[in-house]
Scaffold this motif. Structure first.
Motif, PDB file in Angstrom:
ATOM      1  N   GLU A  57      25.691  63.200  60.435  1.00 11.47           N
ATOM      2  CA  GLU A  57      25.712  61.993  61.577  1.00 11.47           C
ATOM      3  C   GLU A  57      25.507  61.278  61.031  1.00 11.47           C
ATOM      4  OE1 GLU A  57      23.731  64.953  64.716  1.00 11.47           O
ATOM      5  OE2 GLU A  57      22.551  65.245  63.056  1.00 11.47           O
ATOM      6  N   TYR A  62      26.220  58.834  64.981  1.00 10.35           N
ATOM      7  CA  TYR A  62      25.730  58.669  65.551  1.00 10.35           C
ATOM      8  C   TYR A  62      25.361  60.545  65.708  1.00 10.35           C
ATOM      9  CZ  TYR A  62      31.182  60.356  65.941  1.00 10.35           C
ATOM     10  OH  TYR A  62      32.080  60.642  65.856  1.00 10.35           O
ATOM     11  N   THR A  80      27.313  67.560  70.887  1.00  8.44           N
ATOM     12  CA  THR A  80      27.406  66.416  71.670  1.00  8.44           C
ATOM     13  C   THR A  80      29.016  66.576  72.111  1.00  8.44           C
ATOM     14  OG1 THR A  80      27.604  65.013  69.781  1.00  8.44           O
ATOM     15  CG2 THR A  80      24.869  65.382  70.727  1.00  8.44           C
ATOM     16  N   LYS A  82      30.325  63.396  71.824  1.00  3.94           N
ATOM     17  CA  LYS A  82      31.145  63.326  70.564  1.00  3.94           C
ATOM     18  C   LYS A  82      31.377  64.045  69.390  1.00  3.94           C
ATOM     19  CE  LYS A  82      29.458  58.141  70.813  1.00  3.94           C
ATOM     20  NZ  LYS A  82      28.750  56.815  70.246  1.00  3.94           N
TER      21      LYS A  82
END
Length: 114
Positions: A57, A62, A80, A82
């Protein structure tokens, strides 16, 4: 012919951070809805799994996962949008890479195509 190799993505100058292990961890989180359960499925500690996700991450910039706090239904983790997209793109990248290796093999070693 079946090929076996590992593909790691070196997005940064200080080394790779995403490969089959991280991808498996994301798939397990998606299935189990829990980082702890995902780590357990791979025979690793929660702290190691958390560190692996945290490093990825940080390098991506992100979040890959989101935590839900406990309560009556219990806590958990999920991917998530993404995170899911990155996992799916990595899966497609690996599949295409295997196809490319197969094509190269057939080109350079036609005698092995028996």
């Amino acid at each position: 012919m079946a090929f076996s190799f590992y593909i790691r993505i070196p997005f940064t100058s200080d080394g790779s951070f995403f490969g089959p292990g991280v991808n498996e961890l994301l798939h397990n989180i998606d299935t189990a809805k829990s980082l702890s359960a995902a780590a357990n499925m791979m025979g690793m500690s929660y702290s190691k799994a958390w560190k692996i996700i945290h490093v990825a991450e940080k390098k991506l910039g992100y979040p890959l996962t989101v935590k839900s706090i406990g309560g009556a239904a219990g806590g958990g983790s999920s991917l998530t949008e993404k995170g899911r997209s990155f996992m799916e793109r990595y899966d497609a990248f690996v599949a295409d890479s295997y196809k490319a290796v197969e094509a190269c093999f057939q080109h350079y070693f036609p005698e092995a195509q028996q």
